[in-house]
Scaffold this motif. Structure first.
Motif, PDB file in Angstrom:
ATOM      1  N   HIS A 167       0.847  -1.192   0.000  1.00  0.00           N
ATOM      2  CA  HIS A 167       0.000   0.000   0.000  1.00  0.00           C
ATOM      3  C   HIS A 167       0.882   1.243   0.000  1.00  0.00           C
ATOM      4  O   HIS A 167       2.028   1.220   0.462  1.00  0.00           O
ATOM      5  N   TRP A 174      -1.943  -4.828  -0.375  1.00  0.00           N
ATOM      6  CA  TRP A 174      -3.069  -5.218  -1.218  1.00  0.00           C
ATOM      7  C   TRP A 174      -2.852  -6.655  -1.670  1.00  0.00           C
ATOM      8  O   TRP A 174      -1.786  -6.998  -2.175  1.00  0.00           O
ATOM      9  N   LEU A 176      -4.134  -9.290  -4.357  1.00  0.00           N
ATOM     10  CA  LEU A 176      -4.843  -9.244  -5.630  1.00  0.00           C
ATOM     11  C   LEU A 176      -5.075 -10.634  -6.197  1.00  0.00           C
ATOM     12  O   LEU A 176      -4.217 -11.516  -6.102  1.00  0.00           O
ATOM     13  N   ALA A 187      -9.137  -6.829  -5.123  1.00  0.00           N
ATOM     14  CA  ALA A 187      -8.024  -6.427  -4.260  1.00  0.00           C
ATOM     15  C   ALA A 187      -8.539  -6.237  -2.841  1.00  0.00           C
ATOM     16  O   ALA A 187      -9.415  -5.399  -2.596  1.00  0.00           O
ATOM     17  N   TYR A 188      -8.003  -7.029  -1.917  1.00  0.00           N
ATOM     18  CA  TYR A 188      -8.346  -6.917  -0.501  1.00  0.00           C
ATOM     19  C   TYR A 188      -7.169  -6.289   0.239  1.00  0.00           C
ATOM     20  O   TYR A 188      -6.010  -6.626  -0.019  1.00  0.00           O
ATOM     21  N   LEU A 189      -7.474  -5.415   1.173  1.00  0.00           N
ATOM     22  CA  LEU A 189      -6.438  -4.759   1.954  1.00  0.00           C
ATOM     23  C   LEU A 189      -6.158  -5.569   3.217  1.00  0.00           C
ATOM     24  O   LEU A 189      -7.076  -5.885   3.981  1.00  0.00           O
ATOM     25  N   PRO A 252      -5.058  -0.498  -7.061  1.00  0.00           N
ATOM     26  CA  PRO A 252      -6.146  -0.300  -6.102  1.00  0.00           C
ATOM     27  C   PRO A 252      -5.885   0.912  -5.218  1.00  0.00           C
ATOM     28  O   PRO A 252      -4.749   1.216  -4.874  1.00  0.00           O
TER      29      PRO A 252
END
Length: 255
Positions: A167, A174, A176, A187-189, A252
């Motif tokens: 990030h 992130w 992906l 995309a999950y943080l 993202p």
């Protein structure tokens, strides 16, 4: 004062090269030991790859290894089983929801928790089980680690691809992947608090279906571009080659 002598200049340049090389090598130490294939392995710490013969992993494709900041092995996996640094099955380390025939799996540290790791497990081509994850706590079992979560479901649709991008805040990551039968990247943080939902969804490229769900995903070092490989298919107009590498500029953004 005259220009510096050539030996002095050489000494300065040599020092700069050594500093740069040392910095690069230190940054690579968490990924310096690889275990893959049929009990195969490579150790990159000596500066050149040295074969490792102590691994227990057997896989067709899926594999990932992790070492600490000094390059000491922590654990490795084929998506189904996790082995600790002593090459024994880690506590809780069986029954992971991956597949030895999935193209990729990925181990990353949880931001802010140096002893906790996430293992991300995309679906295999013939097993559309979604994008899943496991969590490993290296504080358990006297430092040998324990899989404390095995069957986490993150995204219901997935190809065989996964990668991670830092990030822009310099701390978070992130994670992906790409949906199956879709042109959607997700995309999950991942933060110190865990995985943040819902994901950022980005439509780009082509619909990944059939053999196109097979392949790998890789980000550029600056996180601004993605490259992926896909199974044999007819490329879009203007693109050439049966194994077309699709480049996209998606990045993202935090909500």
């Amino acid at each position: 004062m005259g220009a510096p002598t050539l030996p002095w200049l050489r000494a300065v340049l040599t020092g700069l090269v050594l500093l740069a090389t040392t910095g690069w090598a230190a940054a690579q130490l968490p990924a310096s030991q690889w275990y893959f294939g049929r009990q195969a392995g490579l150790d990159f710490r000596p500066g050149r790859p040295v074969p490792l013969t102590d691994g227990q992993l057997t896989t067709f494709e899926s594999c990932s290894s992790r070492a600490d900041s000094l390059g000491n092995l922590l654990f490795y996996t084929n998506g189904l089983t996790v082995w600790n640094r002593q090459h024994q099955v880690m506590a809780g380390g069986t029954g992971l929801p991956g597949d030895v025939s999935a193209a990729q799996c990925l181990i990353v540290p949880q931001p802010g928790h140096g002893d906790v790791y996430y293992v991300f497990l995309p679906a295999e081509y013939n097993q559309p089980t979604g994008f899943r994850y496991a969590r490993v706590d290296m504080r358990r079992q006297n430092g040998l680690g324990e899989v404390v979560l095995r069957q986490g479901l993150l995204h219901g649709s997935s190809t065989e691809r996964v990668t991670a991008i830092p990030h822009q805040n310099g701390h978070d990551l992130w994670i992906l992947g790409h949906e199956r039968d879709s042109d959607v990247f997700f995309a999950y943080l991942l933060t110190a608090q865990g995985i943040t939902a819902p994901p950022v969804l980005s439509r780009d490229g082509f619909v990944h279906q059939g053999s196109q769900v097979v392949g790998q995903l890789k980000a550029s070092p600056d996180g601004r571009r993605l490259a992926l490989t896909a199974g044999t298919f007819t490329p879009p107009p203007g693109k050439a080659g049966p194994a077309w590498n699709y480049w996209t500029s998606i990045r993202p953004r935090a909500a």
